[in-house]
Design an enzyme around this catalytic site. Structure first.
Site, PDB file in Angstrom:
ATOM      1  N   HIS A 208      24.424  38.701  35.147  1.00 18.70           N
ATOM      2  CA  HIS A 208      25.635  38.056  35.672  1.00 18.70           C
ATOM      3  C   HIS A 208      25.436  36.606  36.073  1.00 18.70           C
ATOM      4  O   HIS A 208      26.403  35.928  36.411  1.00 18.70           O
ATOM      5  CB  HIS A 208      26.180  38.839  36.863  1.00 18.70           C
TER       6      HIS A 208
HETATM    7  C1  UD1 Z   1      28.287  36.323  43.411  1.00 16.76           C
HETATM    8  C2  UD1 Z   1      27.157  35.534  44.064  1.00 16.76           C
HETATM    9  C3  UD1 Z   1      25.829  35.930  43.457  1.00 16.76           C
HETATM   10  C4  UD1 Z   1      25.631  37.424  43.501  1.00 16.76           C
HETATM   11  C5  UD1 Z   1      26.805  38.079  42.809  1.00 16.76           C
HETATM   12  C6  UD1 Z   1      26.695  39.578  42.783  1.00 16.76           C
HETATM   13  C7  UD1 Z   1      27.731  33.270  44.801  1.00 16.76           C
HETATM   14  C8  UD1 Z   1      27.510  31.832  44.513  1.00 16.76           C
HETATM   15  N1  UD1 Z   1      27.310  34.109  43.843  1.00 16.76           N
HETATM   16  O1  UD1 Z   1      28.362  35.914  42.055  1.00 16.76           O
HETATM   17  O2  UD1 Z   1      24.795  35.324  44.201  1.00 16.76           O
HETATM   18  O3  UD1 Z   1      24.425  37.764  42.854  1.00 16.76           O
HETATM   19  O4  UD1 Z   1      27.999  37.705  43.504  1.00 16.76           O
HETATM   20  O5  UD1 Z   1      27.765  40.154  42.145  1.00 16.76           O
HETATM   21  O6  UD1 Z   1      28.243  33.598  45.838  1.00 16.76           O
HETATM   22  N2  UD1 Z   1      35.333  38.993  39.945  1.00 16.76           N
HETATM   23  C9  UD1 Z   1      36.197  40.044  39.791  1.00 16.76           C
HETATM   24  N3  UD1 Z   1      36.271  40.950  40.804  1.00 16.76           N
HETATM   25  C10 UD1 Z   1      35.533  40.857  41.944  1.00 16.76           C
HETATM   26  C11 UD1 Z   1      34.670  39.760  42.081  1.00 16.76           C
HETATM   27  C12 UD1 Z   1      34.569  38.838  41.067  1.00 16.76           C
HETATM   28  O7  UD1 Z   1      36.873  40.178  38.793  1.00 16.76           O
HETATM   29  O8  UD1 Z   1      35.648  41.730  42.823  1.00 16.76           O
HETATM   30  C13 UD1 Z   1      35.210  38.013  38.833  1.00 16.76           C
HETATM   31  C14 UD1 Z   1      36.150  36.861  38.948  1.00 16.76           C
HETATM   32  O9  UD1 Z   1      36.561  36.522  37.680  1.00 16.76           O
HETATM   33  C15 UD1 Z   1      35.263  35.759  39.494  1.00 16.76           C
HETATM   34  C16 UD1 Z   1      33.913  36.080  38.878  1.00 16.76           C
HETATM   35  O10 UD1 Z   1      33.886  37.515  38.812  1.00 16.76           O
HETATM   36  O11 UD1 Z   1      35.713  34.502  39.173  1.00 16.76           O
HETATM   37  C17 UD1 Z   1      32.738  35.595  39.654  1.00 16.76           C
HETATM   38  O12 UD1 Z   1      32.820  36.031  41.026  1.00 16.76           O
HETATM   39  P1  UD1 Z   1      32.168  35.113  42.171  1.00 16.76           P
HETATM   40  O13 UD1 Z   1      32.336  35.754  43.489  1.00 16.76           O
HETATM   41  O14 UD1 Z   1      32.625  33.712  42.019  1.00 16.76           O
HETATM   42  O15 UD1 Z   1      30.624  35.084  41.807  1.00 16.76           O
HETATM   43  P2  UD1 Z   1      29.674  36.188  41.181  1.00 16.76           P
HETATM   44  O16 UD1 Z   1      29.352  35.791  39.800  1.00 16.76           O
HETATM   45  O17 UD1 Z   1      30.177  37.558  41.430  1.00 16.76           O
END
Ligand code: UD1
Length: 367
Positions: A208
């Site tokens: 991820h």
């Molecule tokens: C975040 C953390 C990362 C951690 C990871 C675990 C930061 C900078 N990164 O990354 O350190 O290892 O979580 O999962 O804080 N999304 C959904 N549903 C959700 C959450 C996210 O669809 O419940 C999608 C959205 O499109 C979002 C993308 O995932 O834009 C990324 O989510 P985000 O919280 O920005 O960062 P992660 O890649 O999950």
């Protein structure tokens, strides 16, 4: 109300298994009072609520509901919505875990109001400032008053950065507290059977990190050697929401041999069972490097560096880099290696959260 009042923060999936034992250890001490704030950084049922249900984490007192966005948007939203909570509740301490955007934003909001911060999982450094988590770690550690560290390298890093040794507490690993507490329950999960694989004869993959999944050429370079491995054993691939959209371009690679099998994100117990019985785990996650170390399951980390070097010196982890050739070679070496379980890293014994609660009480009395 009496007692030292702690506001605990959790925002994203890897925070939930860390906050669970800390909340329980604090609840066992009459001198400590807890409020739980969920920032809402992760919000899908499978990325959030499922973990609260399985790990019996109390319902958050407050959910900031920030959701997804760019780093600036997400961090700014947490800052903006967390500040009024602090002004209203006036805690004695804010406790944050890990290295996600919520960790950084809540620490910043607290210190600006003069509220001390405790950081659980302090001191880890990849020395790669292109990783968003590395920036979050450095800033949080600089402004936190209590630094709870999982491994010796973290203590050395903090000292090297000039942090007062009196603020640094080597306590062990709360993520491992949760793993040890749930190993038996995980053994009763039917995830391996449900997914149609055989214990000891499959691999598990998670990916991820933006650096690995956001650029199609990089993701292709990672998936190619994995598609080769899939000719010899099935690879179960629980897909993070951010990765799902990126996979469409690589359907042919996923389909080769036994196949790399994308499945929806799994809950904690199912995933723990899946890791425990795997021949091999392939990952770019931080926490999974630690969990496989304790499970004694071989782990190939698809990154150039790790902020958790103890998983290599005391564990089952090997760094493969992100280029095809390195991944191919590391998988070969790992499958040929002896996987006799090593003694666990110091203090990864299931009692880290109790040490944290004790240290907070001592700190509170000295104020
Ligand atoms: C975040 C953390 C990362 C951690 C990871 C675990 C930061 C900078 N990164 O990354 O350190 O290892 O979580 O999962 O804080 N999304 C959904 N549903 C959700 C959450 C996210 O669809 O419940 C999608 C959205 O499109 C979002 C993308 O995932 O834009 C990324 O989510 P985000 O919280 O920005 O960062 P992660 O890649 O999950």
């Amino acid at each position: 109300m009496k007692g030292l009042h702690i506001v605990h923060v959790a925002g994203a999936r890897p925070n939930f298994m860390k906050i669970a034992p800390v909340l329980a250890a604090c609840a066992a001490r009459p001198g400590l009072r807890s409020t739980l704030v969920h920032t809402g950084q992760h919000y899908d049922e499978a990325m959030s609520q499922l973990f609260f249900d399985e790990l019996l984490i109390p319902r958050p007192d407050i959910n900031l509901g920030v959701g997804s966005g760019s780093h600036a948007q997400q961090t700014a939203a947490v800052l903006q919505y967390f500040e009024p909570v602090l002004l209203e509740r006036r805690p004695d301490l804010v406790l944050v875990v890990g290295d996600v955007n919520s960790t950084l934003a809540c620490s910043l909001a607290a210190v600006k109001l003069g509220i001390p911060v405790a950081h659980v999982e302090a001191g880890l450094r990849s020395f790669d400032r292109t990783m968003p988590e590395e920036i979050n770690r450095i800033v949080t550690d600089t402004i936190a008053e209590l630094l709870f560290v999982t491994e010796e390298s973290g203590v050395a890093n903090l000292r090297h950065e000039g942090i007062d040794p009196a603020r640094i507490h080597l306590v062990g690993n709360v993520m491992i507290d949760t793993l040890l507490a749930h190993r038996d329950a995980a053994a009763r999960s039917d995830a391996v059977e449900r997914l149609g694989v055989r214990a000891g004869a499959y691999a598990v993959l998670t990916l991820h990190r933006p650096a690995n999944v956001d650029a199609p050429a990089v993701l292709r370079g990672i998936l190619e050697p994995l598609a080769e491995l899939a000719r010899t054993m099935p690879i179960v691939f629980p897909v993070h929401p951010r990765t799902r959209a990126m996979l469409a371009a690589h359907a042919a690679l996923l389909a080769s041999g036994h196949g790399i099998r994308p499945v929806d994100p799994l809950g904690y117990l199912d995933f723990l069972r899946l890791m425990s019985d795997a021949r091999l785990v392939l990952t770019d996650s931080g926490g999974i490097q630690e969990e496989t170390t304790i499970l004694g399951v071989a782990c190939v980390t698809i990154r150039e560096n790790t902020e958790r070097p103890i998983t290599i010196t005391h564990g089952t982890n090997r760094l493969a880099g992100t280029a095809s050739e390195g991944i191919r070679r590391t998988i070969e070496t790992t499958l040929a290696a002896d996987t006799t379980a090593l003694p666990p890293p110091p203090l990864w014994d299931g009692h880290a959260a109790v040490r944290i609660a004790e240290a907070i009480e001592v700190w509170g009395r000295a104020r």
